[in-house]
Design an enzyme around this catalytic site. Structure first.
Site, PDB file in Angstrom:
ATOM      1  N   ASN A  24       0.878   3.868   2.231  1.00  0.00           N
ATOM      2  CA  ASN A  24       1.021   4.688   3.442  1.00  0.00           C
ATOM      3  C   ASN A  24       2.376   4.555   4.135  1.00  0.00           C
ATOM      4  O   ASN A  24       2.853   5.499   4.744  1.00  0.00           O
ATOM      5  CB  ASN A  24      -0.129   4.408   4.421  1.00  0.00           C
ATOM      6  N   ALA A  33       0.865  -1.184   0.000  1.00  0.00           N
ATOM      7  CA  ALA A  33       0.000   0.000   0.000  1.00  0.00           C
ATOM      8  C   ALA A  33       0.907   1.241   0.000  1.00  0.00           C
ATOM      9  O   ALA A  33       2.129   1.124   0.096  1.00  0.00           O
ATOM     10  CB  ALA A  33      -0.893  -0.017   1.236  1.00  0.00           C
ATOM     11  N   CYS A  43      -3.726   1.693   8.699  1.00  0.00           N
ATOM     12  CA  CYS A  43      -4.754   0.646   8.666  1.00  0.00           C
ATOM     13  C   CYS A  43      -5.296   0.301  10.043  1.00  0.00           C
ATOM     14  O   CYS A  43      -6.467  -0.031  10.195  1.00  0.00           O
ATOM     15  CB  CYS A  43      -4.167  -0.599   8.031  1.00  0.00           C
ATOM     16  N   GLU A  72      -2.715  -8.369   4.653  1.00  0.00           N
ATOM     17  CA  GLU A  72      -2.815  -7.299   5.668  1.00  0.00           C
ATOM     18  C   GLU A  72      -3.752  -6.255   5.093  1.00  0.00           C
ATOM     19  O   GLU A  72      -3.364  -5.464   4.235  1.00  0.00           O
ATOM     20  CB  GLU A  72      -1.427  -6.687   5.920  1.00  0.00           C
ATOM     21  N   THR A  78      -9.243  -5.262  -2.794  1.00  0.00           N
ATOM     22  CA  THR A  78      -8.054  -5.767  -3.501  1.00  0.00           C
ATOM     23  C   THR A  78      -7.635  -7.101  -2.910  1.00  0.00           C
ATOM     24  O   THR A  78      -7.269  -8.044  -3.636  1.00  0.00           O
ATOM     25  CB  THR A  78      -6.892  -4.749  -3.413  1.00  0.00           C
ATOM     26  N   LYS A 112       6.231  -5.203  -5.453  1.00  0.00           N
ATOM     27  CA  LYS A 112       5.599  -4.162  -6.253  1.00  0.00           C
ATOM     28  C   LYS A 112       5.014  -3.101  -5.316  1.00  0.00           C
ATOM     29  O   LYS A 112       4.041  -3.349  -4.614  1.00  0.00           O
ATOM     30  CB  LYS A 112       4.465  -4.712  -7.133  1.00  0.00           C
ATOM     31  N   GLY A 153      -7.660  -3.798   5.451  1.00  0.00           N
ATOM     32  CA  GLY A 153      -8.130  -2.585   6.113  1.00  0.00           C
ATOM     33  C   GLY A 153      -8.739  -2.819   7.483  1.00  0.00           C
ATOM     34  O   GLY A 153      -8.786  -3.941   7.987  1.00  0.00           O
ATOM     35  N   GLU A 201       2.343 -10.584  10.313  1.00  0.00           N
ATOM     36  CA  GLU A 201       3.669 -10.052  10.022  1.00  0.00           C
ATOM     37  C   GLU A 201       4.385  -9.847  11.352  1.00  0.00           C
ATOM     38  O   GLU A 201       3.772  -9.830  12.415  1.00  0.00           O
ATOM     39  CB  GLU A 201       3.558  -8.744   9.234  1.00  0.00           C
TER      40      GLU A 201
HETATM   41  P1  NDP Z   1      -5.179  -0.944  -2.591  1.00  0.00           P
HETATM   42  O1  NDP Z   1      -5.901  -2.141  -2.136  1.00  0.00           O
HETATM   43  O2  NDP Z   1      -5.826  -0.026  -3.533  1.00  0.00           O
HETATM   44  O3  NDP Z   1      -3.787  -1.370  -3.257  1.00  0.00           O
HETATM   45  C1  NDP Z   1      -2.836  -2.174  -2.579  1.00  0.00           C
HETATM   46  C2  NDP Z   1      -1.804  -2.674  -3.579  1.00  0.00           C
HETATM   47  O4  NDP Z   1      -2.388  -3.671  -4.412  1.00  0.00           O
HETATM   48  C3  NDP Z   1      -1.287  -1.602  -4.533  1.00  0.00           C
HETATM   49  O5  NDP Z   1       0.087  -1.832  -4.775  1.00  0.00           O
HETATM   50  C4  NDP Z   1      -2.125  -1.830  -5.763  1.00  0.00           C
HETATM   51  O6  NDP Z   1      -1.526  -1.326  -6.934  1.00  0.00           O
HETATM   52  C5  NDP Z   1      -2.186  -3.349  -5.778  1.00  0.00           C
HETATM   53  N1  NDP Z   1      -3.277  -3.915  -6.571  1.00  0.00           N
HETATM   54  C6  NDP Z   1      -4.452  -3.338  -6.938  1.00  0.00           C
HETATM   55  N2  NDP Z   1      -5.207  -4.223  -7.636  1.00  0.00           N
HETATM   56  C7  NDP Z   1      -4.515  -5.377  -7.699  1.00  0.00           C
HETATM   57  C8  NDP Z   1      -4.765  -6.683  -8.263  1.00  0.00           C
HETATM   58  N3  NDP Z   1      -5.905  -6.970  -8.886  1.00  0.00           N
HETATM   59  N4  NDP Z   1      -3.821  -7.638  -8.136  1.00  0.00           N
HETATM   60  C9  NDP Z   1      -2.665  -7.381  -7.476  1.00  0.00           C
HETATM   61  N5  NDP Z   1      -2.374  -6.179  -6.934  1.00  0.00           N
HETATM   62  C10 NDP Z   1      -3.279  -5.188  -7.030  1.00  0.00           C
HETATM   63  O7  NDP Z   1      -4.751  -0.188  -1.240  1.00  0.00           O
HETATM   64  P2  NDP Z   1      -4.112   1.248  -1.077  1.00  0.00           P
HETATM   65  O8  NDP Z   1      -2.787   1.281  -1.740  1.00  0.00           O
HETATM   66  O9  NDP Z   1      -5.150   2.270  -1.434  1.00  0.00           O
HETATM   67  O10 NDP Z   1      -3.832   1.278   0.512  1.00  0.00           O
HETATM   68  C11 NDP Z   1      -4.810   1.571   1.452  1.00  0.00           C
HETATM   69  C12 NDP Z   1      -5.389   0.284   2.024  1.00  0.00           C
HETATM   70  O11 NDP Z   1      -4.361  -0.540   2.566  1.00  0.00           O
HETATM   71  C13 NDP Z   1      -6.338   0.548   3.182  1.00  0.00           C
HETATM   72  O12 NDP Z   1      -7.469  -0.260   3.078  1.00  0.00           O
HETATM   73  C14 NDP Z   1      -5.516   0.137   4.394  1.00  0.00           C
HETATM   74  O13 NDP Z   1      -6.282  -0.237   5.498  1.00  0.00           O
HETATM   75  C15 NDP Z   1      -4.700  -0.990   3.863  1.00  0.00           C
HETATM   76  N6  NDP Z   1      -3.527  -1.182   4.688  1.00  0.00           N
HETATM   77  C16 NDP Z   1      -3.443  -2.298   5.490  1.00  0.00           C
HETATM   78  C17 NDP Z   1      -2.381  -2.468   6.346  1.00  0.00           C
HETATM   79  C18 NDP Z   1      -2.247  -3.694   7.198  1.00  0.00           C
HETATM   80  O14 NDP Z   1      -1.130  -4.024   7.560  1.00  0.00           O
HETATM   81  N7  NDP Z   1      -3.307  -4.393   7.538  1.00  0.00           N
HETATM   82  C19 NDP Z   1      -1.312  -1.462   6.444  1.00  0.00           C
HETATM   83  C20 NDP Z   1      -1.469  -0.365   5.526  1.00  0.00           C
HETATM   84  C21 NDP Z   1      -2.561  -0.231   4.698  1.00  0.00           C
HETATM   85  P3  NDP Z   1      -1.881   0.180  -7.384  1.00  0.00           P
HETATM   86  O15 NDP Z   1      -1.539   1.072  -6.235  1.00  0.00           O
HETATM   87  O16 NDP Z   1      -1.035   0.388  -8.542  1.00  0.00           O
HETATM   88  O17 NDP Z   1      -3.373   0.164  -7.679  1.00  0.00           O
END
Ligand code: NDP
Length: 487
Positions: free
Chosen positions: A152, A150, A283, A249, A231, A175, A251, A461
């Protein structure tokens, strides 16, 4: 301001470019300025990352664990020595204030590399006596892992995935989020400098389609995703087609419960940290703050007072406590939730708007916002906002608050503030969350497992727990006499 890396991808120990990939602009969200232009990975780039990763993994897994651990610990030392430079890059990548990135990003990545470097020598199997015969188990690497991040915590997420994967003898292709592609490249550079074989940690850039191509690749054995629940559902399903291992990991919409016997000032500190740090883009944030009715007005008054003193400004100024959101697109989403809060009848205590700061008019800023009198069914109490928006709800009864706290599809984190020791442990025992705190919030030392239950995730993790998700057990039966057979 420019932060252009040498090339978009880091594969087999070197920066590589394929300009045929779609353009990917990196924008500094404090100003809206484009600070780098990268290219999304083409199929040729993905193929070369997979080939070099598999080659490196064989070499790496054959090393003595003590040698693998040494490389990770060396990488931790290099990260610490370069903390200032890496923190500035993290600030450019994410917009988070330098006051935070200096202490919470590269340093947390270094802790993780140091921890897993330290335990690399202890990843052992067991012996199982069976009378005359016996058996033993080996904890073996999975092979080639894919990490998807993600936006953040780009450095921390890269390290939280790479360190346990590598300590266990795997290779990783990472990635980053397309929004924050810069920091993971530095982690790749540093691992090479620390002595990792070329290809052990490759970074490929791209949009969701690149992530999907990596997950589906037949030579990939495991996927670890940090991202949103939608996702996560897609990636989990794609991994299932290949019967691949996963860590998810995802939301959260976590409860932070403040009982009437809590140290109110301390609980306010926790609620502010768990809602406003990183502009609320964490998150595990405690975004549903349940406050006992008896102390609610006192809590809100002091919370409002302290929130109004938060210094919002230029992320590169060390006095700044809150920077912009990660992007202008994300600010639109958060602004829609600010409107929804007011529309649904929540009481606005502080903030509630986007911000235009003098000299930073083009930045993606929003005010730290507190809504009170929030009810469980309001959109702002149900959906993950991922911005500096705190919802305060009230309660009187312990059982009732536990039920309401658990009334969500998420289960990442939870906290209880109370001075009653028995109540603290009783309530924590009933909360459906993977990562909990008592009289504290959002502390995630590497020694403690981190992860969620329900739709917030699968796997853990950090800590020794992560080893289970980057190894597989091989059982070996050893006969100490002739084979018994009925034939
Ligand atoms: P996204 O779910 O939009 O994206 C996460 C990653 O997945 C990005 O690198 C994205 O690429 C990639 N991705 C998107 N679609 C696909 C697919 N079909 N197949 C494989 N990879 C894909 O999350 P955000 O980046 O917007 O991050 C925010 C979210 O992450 C929040 O919901 C937050 O809660 C969660 N999060 C969870 C944490 C935890 O440890 N539990 C810690 C930090 C955040 P691209 O960006 O290019 O679309």
């Amino acid at each position: 301001m420019r932060a252009q890396p040498e090339a978009s991808h880091f594969i087999d120990g070197a920066y590589v470019e394929d300009p045929a990939g779609a353009a990917l602009d990196v924008v500094y969200s404090a100003t809206g300025e484009t600070i780098a232009r990268l290219h999304s990975a083409t199929p040729a780039i993905i193929d070369s990352a997979v080939k070099s990763g598999r080659r490196a993994q064989r070499e790496w897994a054959a090393l003595a664990p003590v040698e693998r651990g040494r490389v990770l610990r060396r990488a931790a030392d290099i990260i610490r020595a370069r903390n200032r430079e890496l923190s500035e890059l993290e600030t450019l990548d994410t917009g988070k204030p330098i006051q935070e990135t200096l202490v919470a990003d590269a340093t947390s990545g270094a802790d993780c590399l140091e921890f897993f470097g330290g335990i690399a020598t202890t990843i052992n199997g067991e012996t199982i006596p069976l009378g005359r015969d016996w058996a033993y188990t080996r904890r073996e690497a999975l092979g080639l892992c894919v990490g998807i991040g993600a936006w953040n915590y780009p450095t921390q997420i890269a390290c939280w995935k790479a360190a346990p994967a590598l300590a266990c003898g795997n290779a990783m292709i990472f990635k980053p989020s397309e929004v924050t592609p810069l920091c993971a490249l530095k982690v790749a550079e540093i691992l090479i400098e620390a002595g990792a074989p070329k290809g052990l940690f490759n970074v490929v850039q791209g949009f969701g389609d690149v992530g999907a191509a990596l997950v589906e690749h037949p030579l990939v054995d495991k996927v670890s995703l940090t991202g949103s629940v939608p996702t996560g559902a897609k990636v989990y399903a794609a991994a299932a087609k290949g019967i691949k291992h996963v860590t998810m990991e995802l939301g959260g919409k976590s409860p932070l419960i403040v009982f009437d016997d809590a140290d109110v000032e301390n609980a306010i500190s926790g609620a502010m940290l768990g809602n406003f740090y990183s502009s609320g883009q964490i998150c595990s944030n405690g975004t549903r703050v349940f406050v006992h009715k008896a102390i609610k007005e006192r809590f809100l008054e002091r919370l409002g007072e302290r929130t109004r003193t938060i210094v919002i400004g230029d992320p590169m100024d060390e006095a700044t406590q809150m920077g912009p959101l990660v992007s202008h697109d994300h600010r639109e989403k958060v602004a829609a939730y600010l409107e929804a809060g007011t529309r649904d009848g929540a009481r606005l205590v502080v903030g509630g708007s986007t911000l235009s700061l003098p000299g930073l008019e083009t930045g993606a800023y929003v005010e730290p916002t507190i809504f009170a009198d929030v009810s469980d069914d309001m959109t702002i109490a149900r959906e993950e906002i991922f911005g500096p928006v705190m919802c305060v709800l009230d309660f009187t009864d312990e059982e009732d608050v536990v039920e309401r706290a658990n009334g969500t599809e998420f289960g990442l984190s939870a906290a209880v503030y109370t001075s009653d020791l028995e109540r603290a442990h009783r309530v924590i025992g009933k909360l459906a969350a993977g990562t909990c705190w008592i009289n504290a919030y959002n502390l995630t030392p590497v020694e403690m497992p981190f992860g969620g239950v329900k739709r917030s995730g699968v796997g853990r993790e950090n800590a020794r727990a992560a080893v289970d998700f980057y190894t597989q057990v091989k059982s070996v039966y050893v006969a100490m006499g002739p084979q018994e057979t009925p034939y």
